[in-house]
Scaffold this motif. Sequence first.
Motif, PDB file in Angstrom:
ATOM      1  N   MET A   1       7.652   5.107 -23.856  1.00  0.00           N
ATOM      2  CA  MET A   1       8.747   4.159 -23.682  1.00  0.00           C
ATOM      3  C   MET A   1       8.498   3.242 -22.492  1.00  0.00           C
ATOM      4  SD  MET A   1      11.994   6.616 -24.666  1.00  0.00           S
ATOM      5  CE  MET A   1      13.219   5.289 -24.702  1.00  0.00           C
ATOM      6  N   ALA A   2       7.920   3.789 -21.424  1.00  0.00           N
ATOM      7  CA  ALA A   2       7.594   2.952 -20.265  1.00  0.00           C
ATOM      8  C   ALA A   2       6.544   1.913 -20.638  1.00  0.00           C
ATOM      9  CB  ALA A   2       7.107   3.827 -19.110  1.00  0.00           C
ATOM     10  N   GLU A   3       5.546   2.319 -21.411  1.00  0.00           N
ATOM     11  CA  GLU A   3       4.504   1.381 -21.813  1.00  0.00           C
ATOM     12  C   GLU A   3       5.078   0.274 -22.699  1.00  0.00           C
ATOM     13  OE1 GLU A   3      -0.032   2.012 -22.684  1.00  0.00           O
ATOM     14  OE2 GLU A   3       1.105   2.656 -24.450  1.00  0.00           O
ATOM     15  N   LEU A   4       5.962   0.635 -23.617  1.00  0.00           N
ATOM     16  CA  LEU A   4       6.613  -0.383 -24.456  1.00  0.00           C
ATOM     17  C   LEU A   4       7.405  -1.366 -23.599  1.00  0.00           C
ATOM     18  CD1 LEU A   4       7.852   1.830 -27.428  1.00  0.00           C
ATOM     19  CD2 LEU A   4       6.131   0.013 -27.562  1.00  0.00           C
ATOM     20  N   LEU A   5       8.087  -0.842 -22.590  1.00  0.00           N
ATOM     21  CA  LEU A   5       8.856  -1.703 -21.701  1.00  0.00           C
ATOM     22  C   LEU A   5       7.935  -2.660 -20.944  1.00  0.00           C
ATOM     23  CD1 LEU A   5      11.953  -1.670 -21.213  1.00  0.00           C
ATOM     24  CD2 LEU A   5      11.490  -0.457 -19.091  1.00  0.00           C
ATOM     25  N   MET A   6       6.826  -2.148 -20.467  1.00  0.00           N
ATOM     26  CA  MET A   6       5.868  -2.965 -19.716  1.00  0.00           C
ATOM     27  C   MET A   6       5.233  -4.045 -20.588  1.00  0.00           C
ATOM     28  SD  MET A   6       5.692  -1.975 -16.509  1.00  0.00           S
ATOM     29  CE  MET A   6       4.070  -2.391 -15.853  1.00  0.00           C
ATOM     30  N   GLN A   7       5.087  -3.769 -21.866  1.00  0.00           N
ATOM     31  CA  GLN A   7       4.452  -4.741 -22.765  1.00  0.00           C
ATOM     32  C   GLN A   7       5.326  -5.952 -23.039  1.00  0.00           C
ATOM     33  OE1 GLN A   7       3.556  -2.281 -26.161  1.00  0.00           O
ATOM     34  NE2 GLN A   7       1.664  -1.487 -25.273  1.00  0.00           N
ATOM     35  N   GLY A   8       6.636  -5.819 -22.817  1.00  0.00           N
ATOM     36  CA  GLY A   8       7.497  -6.937 -23.165  1.00  0.00           C
ATOM     37  C   GLY A   8       8.468  -7.383 -22.102  1.00  0.00           C
ATOM     38  N   GLY A   9       8.638  -6.588 -21.026  1.00  0.00           N
ATOM     39  CA  GLY A   9       9.612  -6.941 -20.015  1.00  0.00           C
ATOM     40  C   GLY A   9       9.122  -8.048 -19.098  1.00  0.00           C
ATOM     41  N   LEU A  10      10.035  -8.593 -18.324  1.00  0.00           N
ATOM     42  CA  LEU A  10       9.712  -9.659 -17.374  1.00  0.00           C
ATOM     43  C   LEU A  10       9.063  -9.069 -16.131  1.00  0.00           C
ATOM     44  CD1 LEU A  10      13.073 -11.604 -17.693  1.00  0.00           C
ATOM     45  CD2 LEU A  10      10.855 -12.370 -18.537  1.00  0.00           C
ATOM     46  N   ARG A  11       7.910  -9.605 -15.737  1.00  0.00           N
ATOM     47  CA  ARG A  11       7.188  -9.087 -14.583  1.00  0.00           C
ATOM     48  C   ARG A  11       7.169 -10.112 -13.455  1.00  0.00           C
ATOM     49  NH1 ARG A  11       2.064  -5.335 -16.185  1.00  0.00           N
ATOM     50  NH2 ARG A  11       2.563  -4.885 -18.356  1.00  0.00           N
ATOM     51  N   GLY A  12       7.076  -9.590 -12.237  1.00  0.00           N
ATOM     52  CA  GLY A  12       6.965 -10.444 -11.069  1.00  0.00           C
ATOM     53  C   GLY A  12       5.511 -10.695 -10.716  1.00  0.00           C
ATOM     54  N   PRO A  13       5.254 -11.448  -9.635  1.00  0.00           N
ATOM     55  CA  PRO A  13       3.878 -11.753  -9.215  1.00  0.00           C
ATOM     56  C   PRO A  13       3.057 -10.510  -8.894  1.00  0.00           C
ATOM     57  CG  PRO A  13       5.467 -13.144  -8.062  1.00  0.00           C
ATOM     58  CD  PRO A  13       6.257 -12.101  -8.779  1.00  0.00           C
ATOM     59  N   ASP A  14       3.739  -9.415  -8.518  1.00  0.00           N
ATOM     60  CA  ASP A  14       3.027  -8.185  -8.188  1.00  0.00           C
ATOM     61  C   ASP A  14       2.687  -7.341  -9.416  1.00  0.00           C
ATOM     62  OD1 ASP A  14       5.556  -7.366  -8.888  1.00  0.00           O
ATOM     63  OD2 ASP A  14       5.955  -6.242  -7.044  1.00  0.00           O
ATOM     64  N   GLY A  15       3.048  -7.855 -10.606  1.00  0.00           N
ATOM     65  CA  GLY A  15       2.763  -7.128 -11.837  1.00  0.00           C
ATOM     66  C   GLY A  15       3.822  -6.123 -12.217  1.00  0.00           C
ATOM     67  N   LYS A  16       4.800  -5.931 -11.348  1.00  0.00           N
ATOM     68  CA  LYS A  16       5.875  -4.992 -11.655  1.00  0.00           C
ATOM     69  C   LYS A  16       6.953  -5.663 -12.498  1.00  0.00           C
ATOM     70  CE  LYS A  16       5.908  -1.531  -7.968  1.00  0.00           C
ATOM     71  NZ  LYS A  16       6.804  -0.837  -7.015  1.00  0.00           N
ATOM     72  N   LEU A  17       7.675  -4.838 -13.254  1.00  0.00           N
ATOM     73  CA  LEU A  17       8.859  -5.330 -13.932  1.00  0.00           C
ATOM     74  C   LEU A  17       9.901  -5.731 -12.892  1.00  0.00           C
ATOM     75  CD1 LEU A  17       9.202  -2.581 -16.680  1.00  0.00           C
ATOM     76  CD2 LEU A  17       8.683  -4.979 -17.112  1.00  0.00           C
ATOM     77  N   GLY A  18      10.820  -6.571 -13.306  1.00  0.00           N
ATOM     78  CA  GLY A  18      11.949  -6.887 -12.441  1.00  0.00           C
ATOM     79  C   GLY A  18      12.946  -5.741 -12.447  1.00  0.00           C
ATOM     80  N   ARG A  19      14.214  -6.064 -12.378  1.00  0.00           N
ATOM     81  CA  ARG A  19      15.255  -5.047 -12.354  1.00  0.00           C
ATOM     82  C   ARG A  19      15.367  -4.357 -13.718  1.00  0.00           C
ATOM     83  NH1 ARG A  19      19.661  -8.251 -11.209  1.00  0.00           N
ATOM     84  NH2 ARG A  19      18.528  -8.658  -9.296  1.00  0.00           N
ATOM     85  N   VAL A  20      15.445  -3.008 -13.704  1.00  0.00           N
ATOM     86  CA  VAL A  20      15.500  -2.217 -14.934  1.00  0.00           C
ATOM     87  C   VAL A  20      16.763  -1.362 -14.934  1.00  0.00           C
ATOM     88  CG1 VAL A  20      14.408  -0.296 -16.180  1.00  0.00           C
ATOM     89  CG2 VAL A  20      13.019  -2.181 -15.327  1.00  0.00           C
ATOM     90  N   LEU A  21      17.388  -1.259 -16.099  1.00  0.00           N
ATOM     91  CA  LEU A  21      18.531  -0.368 -16.296  1.00  0.00           C
ATOM     92  C   LEU A  21      18.064   0.852 -17.071  1.00  0.00           C
ATOM     93  CD1 LEU A  21      21.585   0.246 -16.111  1.00  0.00           C
ATOM     94  CD2 LEU A  21      21.870  -1.035 -18.258  1.00  0.00           C
ATOM     95  N   ASP A  22      18.268   2.035 -16.486  1.00  0.00           N
ATOM     96  CA  ASP A  22      17.877   3.314 -17.073  1.00  0.00           C
ATOM     97  C   ASP A  22      19.150   4.036 -17.498  1.00  0.00           C
ATOM     98  OD1 ASP A  22      16.502   5.757 -17.624  1.00  0.00           O
ATOM     99  OD2 ASP A  22      16.845   6.436 -15.570  1.00  0.00           O
ATOM    100  N   ILE A  23      19.351   4.195 -18.794  1.00  0.00           N
ATOM    101  CA  ILE A  23      20.592   4.765 -19.311  1.00  0.00           C
ATOM    102  C   ILE A  23      20.352   6.235 -19.671  1.00  0.00           C
ATOM    103  CG2 ILE A  23      22.317   4.646 -21.144  1.00  0.00           C
ATOM    104  CD1 ILE A  23      21.611   1.566 -21.220  1.00  0.00           C
ATOM    105  N   GLY A  24      21.062   7.117 -18.952  1.00  0.00           N
ATOM    106  CA  GLY A  24      20.885   8.543 -19.125  1.00  0.00           C
ATOM    107  C   GLY A  24      19.977   9.103 -18.043  1.00  0.00           C
TER     108      GLY A  24
END
Length: 264
Positions: free
Chosen positions: A115-138
Amino acid sequence: MAAPPRPGFPARIDLGSGAKAPARPAAGAPLAPAVSNATAPQAASMARDPIPARARMVQLLAAEGISDPQVLRAMGAVDRHRFVDSALVPQAYEDTALPIGLGQTISKPSVVARMAELLMQGGLRGPDGKLGRVLDIGTGCGYQAVVLAQLASEVYSIERLRDLHEKARANLRPLRIASVHLILGDGMAGFAKGAPYAGIIAAAGGEAVPDAWIEQLAYGGRLVAPIATAPGQQALVVIDRSRQGIQQTILEAVNFVPLKSGIA
């Protein structure tokens, strides 16, 4: 419009109240060790061999198809044994879901990584390569939130069960990860105060993805969650949001606890 100020560590957000953020640890400072729930012999045994155990787990994840190096590093950086009960410590790095109380489980490492890999493949990333703000439900025991903290600039993690929320706080407190904020609240409503999110990930599945989650997803963001496909059956769904609308993709079968509303 300016974004609202983000609460800091300690990672508690009671809906409707604020929190004062203490000083953040210095950039690059090592994490303080978490308090283990293990008995003395089990803790001593795991303390002698935590890195090889994690390394074997990561090798298996790579062999099973997880290829994102950031995800593999994140999975190898977090002590999963610190998030399970003492009797289950010997199984902490096996690819299995484990009970954490109140009928809930800590997800299999392969599912967290997938699930983390799927998120990384499509989420918005910053200049450092990290995703921006993430909501973790549960939130559960807090393990996935800490994994996500290795991949995202900020993590808002919401849990509806008060006892699990407190357990996660106890697990995360020694780590002092200022970018993770724990919320006691109704996950079905998301957390509008932190929106929009570059990514949303859920550890419980319902009949449909709540509208609130999609509304809180940023344009260009990605949502990964389980969803019911038939009675007693679930599959992962990926939703990408753009200004033109949403695109939904159904993937492999999974087995998560049911999504429920309210606080208990």
